[in-house]
Write an enzyme that holds these catalytic residues in place. Structure first.
Site, mmCIF file in Angstrom:
data_model
loop_
_atom_site.group_PDB
_atom_site.id
_atom_site.type_symbol
_atom_site.label_atom_id
_atom_site.label_comp_id
_atom_site.label_asym_id
_atom_site.label_seq_id
_atom_site.Cartn_x
_atom_site.Cartn_y
_atom_site.Cartn_z
ATOM 1 N N ARG A 52 -7.445 5.011 25.001
ATOM 2 C CA ARG A 52 -6.478 6.509 24.419
ATOM 3 C C ARG A 52 -5.144 6.029 25.271
ATOM 4 O O ARG A 52 -3.899 6.138 23.924
ATOM 5 C CB ARG A 52 -6.383 7.813 25.080
ATOM 6 C CG ARG A 52 -7.367 7.063 26.571
ATOM 7 C CD ARG A 52 -7.243 9.201 27.343
ATOM 8 N NE ARG A 52 -7.613 9.323 28.649
ATOM 9 C CZ ARG A 52 -7.396 9.918 29.465
ATOM 10 N NH1 ARG A 52 -6.853 11.580 28.869
ATOM 11 N NH2 ARG A 52 -7.672 9.968 30.267
ATOM 12 N N HIS A 112 -13.223 38.785 -11.416
ATOM 13 C CA HIS A 112 -12.803 37.785 -10.544
ATOM 14 C C HIS A 112 -13.492 36.242 -11.014
ATOM 15 O O HIS A 112 -13.016 35.167 -11.631
ATOM 16 C CB HIS A 112 -13.596 38.464 -9.410
ATOM 17 C CG HIS A 112 -13.224 36.598 -8.395
ATOM 18 N ND1 HIS A 112 -12.646 36.919 -7.497
ATOM 19 C CD2 HIS A 112 -13.592 35.944 -7.902
ATOM 20 C CE1 HIS A 112 -11.972 36.303 -7.036
ATOM 21 N NE2 HIS A 112 -12.980 35.369 -7.015
ATOM 22 N N HIS A 144 -8.672 29.059 -6.874
ATOM 23 C CA HIS A 144 -9.668 29.480 -7.803
ATOM 24 C C HIS A 144 -8.888 30.132 -9.222
ATOM 25 O O HIS A 144 -9.000 30.183 -10.219
ATOM 26 C CB HIS A 144 -10.985 30.904 -7.840
ATOM 27 C CG HIS A 144 -9.947 31.670 -7.205
ATOM 28 N ND1 HIS A 144 -10.189 32.366 -5.571
ATOM 29 C CD2 HIS A 144 -9.227 33.259 -7.576
ATOM 30 C CE1 HIS A 144 -9.527 33.225 -5.535
ATOM 31 N NE2 HIS A 144 -9.186 34.396 -6.279
ATOM 32 N N ASN A 192 -4.511 43.221 -4.043
ATOM 33 C CA ASN A 192 -4.941 43.127 -5.016
ATOM 34 C C ASN A 192 -6.952 44.262 -4.839
ATOM 35 O O ASN A 192 -7.094 45.328 -5.429
ATOM 36 C CB ASN A 192 -5.756 42.991 -6.510
ATOM 37 C CG ASN A 192 -6.664 41.118 -5.926
ATOM 38 O OD1 ASN A 192 -7.736 41.785 -5.354
ATOM 39 N ND2 ASN A 192 -6.346 40.244 -6.635
ATOM 40 N N GLU A 225 -6.841 23.854 16.426
ATOM 41 C CA GLU A 225 -7.089 22.336 15.291
ATOM 42 C C GLU A 225 -7.347 22.310 13.868
ATOM 43 O O GLU A 225 -6.302 21.353 13.530
ATOM 44 C CB GLU A 225 -8.565 22.132 16.150
ATOM 45 C CG GLU A 225 -9.008 21.638 17.306
ATOM 46 C CD GLU A 225 -9.097 22.815 18.049
ATOM 47 O OE1 GLU A 225 -9.214 24.180 17.065
ATOM 48 O OE2 GLU A 225 -9.173 23.196 19.225
ATOM 49 N N HIS A 255 -17.477 18.935 25.884
ATOM 50 C CA HIS A 255 -16.964 18.233 25.175
ATOM 51 C C HIS A 255 -17.501 16.733 24.886
ATOM 52 O O HIS A 255 -16.470 16.261 24.324
ATOM 53 C CB HIS A 255 -16.052 18.581 26.317
ATOM 54 C CG HIS A 255 -15.122 19.841 26.955
ATOM 55 N ND1 HIS A 255 -15.486 20.966 26.598
ATOM 56 C CD2 HIS A 255 -14.148 20.297 26.740
ATOM 57 C CE1 HIS A 255 -14.904 21.699 26.933
ATOM 58 N NE2 HIS A 255 -13.528 21.509 27.012
ATOM 59 N N HIS A 280 -12.380 31.891 -13.529
ATOM 60 C CA HIS A 280 -12.047 32.703 -12.469
ATOM 61 C C HIS A 280 -10.797 33.510 -13.126
ATOM 62 O O HIS A 280 -9.483 33.252 -13.100
ATOM 63 C CB HIS A 280 -11.615 32.385 -10.839
ATOM 64 C CG HIS A 280 -12.503 31.878 -10.549
ATOM 65 N ND1 HIS A 280 -13.091 31.307 -10.629
ATOM 66 C CD2 HIS A 280 -13.505 32.249 -9.175
ATOM 67 C CE1 HIS A 280 -14.038 30.322 -9.585
ATOM 68 N NE2 HIS A 280 -13.943 30.824 -8.799
ATOM 69 N N ASP A 299 -17.150 16.935 32.101
ATOM 70 C CA ASP A 299 -16.357 18.639 30.651
ATOM 71 C C ASP A 299 -17.472 18.852 30.390
ATOM 72 O O ASP A 299 -17.874 19.957 29.475
ATOM 73 C CB ASP A 299 -15.130 18.727 30.146
ATOM 74 C CG ASP A 299 -14.364 18.984 30.406
ATOM 75 O OD1 ASP A 299 -14.199 19.861 31.576
ATOM 76 O OD2 ASP A 299 -13.430 18.036 30.428
#
Lengths: 671, 671
Positions: free
Chosen positions: B357, B260, B66, B185, B411, B473, B26, B469
């Site tokens: 948990r 590119h 790149h 650019n 997340e 979920h 590139h 849920d």
């Protein structure tokens, strides 16, 4: 005549009651957004509860899907086919009132939501669909497509990156008929958002080119009316109405995250009822409030008025009307079968040695002129993925003509928008990126599968064969990742003919999404009988047969099929009986009857070698403990594609070596 | 003395030459960003090419990966251990100059980049790491941590949603020592970005609380100097310097996407050389330009000065210095072995029946006080995922004390930031969300694996057992998705003891990330011998043995292990020989020697039943064609967890039914 607040309180009461009954759910958001819902649904929203499939209905997306009881209460109150029993059965097995809304067009649920941010992102696709259909089908005299897309969303939706990707595009595309009501309650599950959500939402959305209204008091009906009117008045920019609300409105847990994700508890519900002045027993709505909500008569009148216009439109523009109806029904053109066959025949006759990404473009080029419902695009890799054809016209943001979307580098936004286009109806979206970047879009593919949408992901550069761009761009686990999604079809065709068939299957698959995994590099053209061409649609079939019972079966996909064929030739010259099975779509193969599966992979032939430049583990499904897999157990390497393929053992010599081990029963007995 | 432009042109020449040599790469971005690189690296950037591991070096991330040749040229010119031969070998097998930069701390490559947006997102983590270490280790007299984090990024990075998530947090966190140079650019692969990237970046980043500088002319050294100085002066807000540049600067393909992603071609390179006034042969840099770039003496002096301070610091604060050194080396505390053992012993003795948990939180509570390198967090599910312990202190954005991050509903951003914390050194990040939402973060997990980072994802609500849920979920395919990532460890422990061992293994695993898949619902406590407790670290082991050769092996993980044990008891009462294998981490099991694998899963026992409330296909690896899998072949359903588990067949009765089929050789012979 009940007050507007009393109407809103009916939502609150039903939400609290259902959540208490289920002992599970999210009361805070329905309590907080009830006034917003009253303002929108009772006064502005265009719909007919008796026909939730009316094409020109407004669309509604509850992007903060955990507020599901708000939607169920609304649908129940307005006269949709959702009896009280369904609310009492909230979150129970067999109920239509799932924990999070699940697309159900007969009920008025437009979209499955829950993963935050994806609702608003797909709503962008819906709003675009409306504008594109309007551009194609409305005439000077007749407006047959003219509806709004409404979204409720929360802080969490705005934190998610997909909201950035999609909302930025909504601004660029000038989707003025998209309007979102932002439930700005300042609370998320971890508490007051001041410590993790401090951005200036107004500035941010202005940066996207949106009309930002408010903040308004989200519990003030008049203020909401004014904001909704202002949003509707601007048809050039999408609108964001910032509604300052109180989560858990009316309850002792108001303005606290404790109201968010668990039932309020009996005492708290009682206190809330008292504070709201709501004195009915659980699940009881006074008749006057039902009457105030009932939208059936008004809705039927609205649809009837539209029908009247549409009838006249159909008389004046029969061809357009026919096409519009066909598209909204999701039916392919009448001559589809012929068309699809001739696309495949063309590939058969041309016998071209092509990269499958090029074969895909050629198939598209052939089909696209006949399928105005196709809307293409790419996440800034248009030339590489071959999604732009001579039929493609870039979207013109001024008037929304065109059928090609430059999504920019936004794989997740693109995919969620594709879902929205499919959800709206009238479109079959397809769009492309590199296979390794499907990671970014994964949850949108999952939602497409869950919602049973027809959409096609064109995922090229499908293995380490990509070469120089290296491991970030070389997929390894992505094919397996997608194959593990239920109700999702992954096709990895081996040549131009399988590619054409894959496109056919993808477009005919009305209730599941498809991904096409396509090579960057050229593949070999395989000669097939007419029957073999038919067999491709079965997902896995015998591409090269041997005389008699095979001693070994080589199973391969995509660019590795030619390796299997070459190796089988060599084995045949050694006097060995080697069958080659091409398995372009294992999910389709798995859905065949046992006889077909036994025909292709006889249970007693255990010397099986799967060859795919992708996660080896996945193929154990077909080769078992006695077979071998020539796959990838690690990340790739940056080097020219042929070098990488060779270094990782994708050579005829290596296939032969493994085949000999299997034939001689030297294959390792894996754990 | 060469001019600054001449120095920049050396980058341009090397980039063009290497890309021509490789016939792949590139060129546009290195040509466009060379002046930015010259301004930053020659005049501002703090580093010592002779010791790329100097802890107080500035960090640099090339988010638009790149442009890799820009970085390789820089490293070569400044005196890093990257000889010209490596540049000549750009993108070839065995070279250290991969197509996209790959983390190589001995070379000065801080991070693997290529997937756009993740570089800037992880840089946020690096900059935060610096501030948090500074807060803990600097004293009134001694500043031992004080460096900047620099990022080059492009339009594509800003389109990606992860840039939104992470940059919003960077503003909230007040990361003033993070500064990004935006290569504006106006071109991306599909062409001029006007049709797909119209947002006002200045406004957007001001909305995030950033200092936005420019636009400046990205080819004007003085303007860049001024912008860099301005960015450095503001230590309260992260900085974005908008640099207007010309992609393919100097070449006939300037300002065009044609520069590119493909080599310029010989003629175009010649024309560019002429336009730049660069007359050297390929791969030839005049000595005076080498000299002008050489940063070794200055870098060594800088590090020496720091060392001097650090020596005095160590003398004054030996305990702090020891800890700092230990953490930067990634070593666990001296008493770690003892500590880990006692954490496991505690679980053994307590014999508690817990959701895993909760067991995870308890293990963390035990370990965290001794591990200052732990930095926790959650994507707005703190209470649900159990990542906050009494040792946790929320990050104080004013002074960056604290060790807990409220990431909000982000997340992907969270995970990329975790990578940045791990990349910087001094931290072991762990953070949690629901397992089904790991989808959103997938590519960050992949990059963590590719970069061999130690980071721990705490992924709870790990099956349809989540219940009400509903399917959005309820993970189904997510365990398989993660298991297919090379160099990634997924632990799904079945009780408190396996959970403690999983944490131990995760923290000891210095060169790979780990995900802990943990149940929302309670699991049964399993009684084990001392040896069995040891065996857990082997990933798969015999949890319940039978007398003699087993007739059937039940393989299970997590919440389904108790089902296997109960079924085995019942089979035993029928006089059947059933073994139970607990397989908390298949990747670890796969890495054991053949003897262990044979010991646990004897090759000749083919009646195998795998039980996991997750994609069935994945388990074919262990049960082969003759075994059965009790797994999930579809999406889940919203209903109470126990109901869902029962409806999908996760009952002792169903396990027994399948076991009988297998024992009686009635198991279907799968294709």
């Amino acid at each position: 005549m009940p007050t507007r607040r009393q109407c809103a309180n009916a939502i609150r009461a039903l939400a609290m009651d259902a959540i208490e009954q289920a002992q599970s759910g999210h009361p805070g958001a329905p309590l907080g957004m009830a006034d917003m819902a009253e303002a929108l649904w009772r006064h502005v929203f265009k719909h007919n509860p008796s026909n939730p499939r009316w094409p020109d209905r407004d669309r509604f997306v509850l992007s903060n899907g955990h507020a599901s009881m708000l939607l169920y209460a609304l649908l129940h109150l307005m006269g949709y086919d959702l009896p009280l029993e369904e609310l009492i059965n909230f979150r129970q097995w067999g109920a239509r009132t799932a924990g999070h809304p699940e697309r159900d067009l007969d009920l008025g649920i437009e979209m499955t939501t829950g993963p935050l941010g994806e609702g608003i992102a797909s709503a962008v696709g819906m709003a675009l669909a409306e504008r594109m259909l309007a551009a194609r089908y409305n005439t000077a005299e007749y407006t047959v497509v003219n509806h709004n897309t409404w979204v409720f969303l929360g802080d969490g939706c705005l934190m998610e990156g997909v909201s950035h990707e999609a909302c930025s595009l909504a601004g660029t595309w000038g989707l003025g008929k998209l309007n979102a009501l932002y439930d700005a309650n300042g609370i998320s599950i971890d508490g007051k958002i001041d410590a993790w959500f401090t951005e200036d939402v107004t500035l941010r959305f202005q940066a996207y080119g949106w009309q930002v209204i408010g903040p308004v008091d989200g519990h003030d009906a008049a203020a909401l009316d004014a904001a909704l009117a202002e949003a509707l008045a601007d048809t050039r920019r999408p609108g964001l109405i910032i509604c300052r609300t109180h989560i858990g409105f009316g309850s002792p847990k108001v303005d606290s995250e404790t109201s968010h994700g668990a039932p309020l508890g009996g005492d708290c519900v009682s206190a809330t009822r008292a504070a709201l002045g709501w004195h009915e027993p659980p699940f009881t709505i006074p008749e006057d409030i039902y009457a105030a909500w009932d939208a059936r008569a008004k809705g039927q009148a609205a649809e009837d008025a539209w029908k009247d216009i549409y009838d006249r439109y159909r008389a004046a523009h029969p061809r357009l009307a026919l096409e519009f109806t066909r598209r909204m029904r999701g039916e392919l053109p009448e001559n589809w079968d012929e068309l699809a066959k001739s696309a495949i025949d063309q590939a058969l006759e041309a016998k071209e040695v092509l990269a499958t990404r090029v074969a895909s473009r050629k198939t598209l080029e052939y089909l696209a002129p006949h399928l105005p419902e196709l809307v293409g695009g790419s996440a800034d890799l248009t030339g590489s993925v071959g999604t732009f054809t001579p039929t493609s016209q870039p979207l013109d943001c001024a008037n929304h003509t065109g059928n090609y979307l430059f999504y920019g580098v936004r794989e997740f936004g693109m995919s969620a928008i594709m879902n929205g286009l499919a959800l709206h109806g009238g479109f079959i979206p397809y769009a492309g990126t590199f296979l390794s970047f499907v990671d970014q879009a994964k949850n949108a593919l999952r939602l497409a599968a869950l919602m049973r949408l027809r959409a096609v992901w064109v995922l090229t550069h499908d293995s380490i064969g990509v070469g120089e761009d290296g491991p970030t761009h070389q997929p390894v686990e992505q094919l397996g990742t997608m194959r593990l999604i239920p109700n999702f079809y992954v096709w990895r065709p081996c040549d131009s003919v399988e590619t054409a068939v894959a496109w056919r299957c993808a477009l005919e698959c009305t209730d599941a999404p498809t991904a096409l995994a396509l090579s960057r590099q050229k593949t070999t053209f395989c000669t097939r009988s007419r029957q073999q061409v038919e067999d491709i649609t079965r997902g896995g079939y015998v591409l090269r047969e041997c005389q008699g019972q095979p001693e070994i079966i080589l199973i391969a996909t995509g660019s590795e099929v030619s390796l299997a064929v070459e190796a089988a030739e060599a084995l045949s010259q050694e006097g060995r009986r080697a069958r080659v099975v091409s398995m372009p779509c294992s999910a389709v193969f798995d859905a065949q009857d046992a006889a077909w599966q036994e025909h292709v992979l006889p249970a007693n032939v255990r010397a099986r070698l799967a060859i795919e430049a992708s996660s080896a583990d996945w193929w154990r499904k077909y080769v078992g403990l006695d077979g071998l897999v020539l796959g990838m157990e690690r990340f790739g390497v940056s080097a020219p594609g042929p070098v990488v393929m060779e270094k990782f053992g994708f050579t005829v010599a290596h296939v032969l070596e493994l085949a000999h081990r299997l034939i001689n029963n030297l294959g390792p007995q894996r754990p």
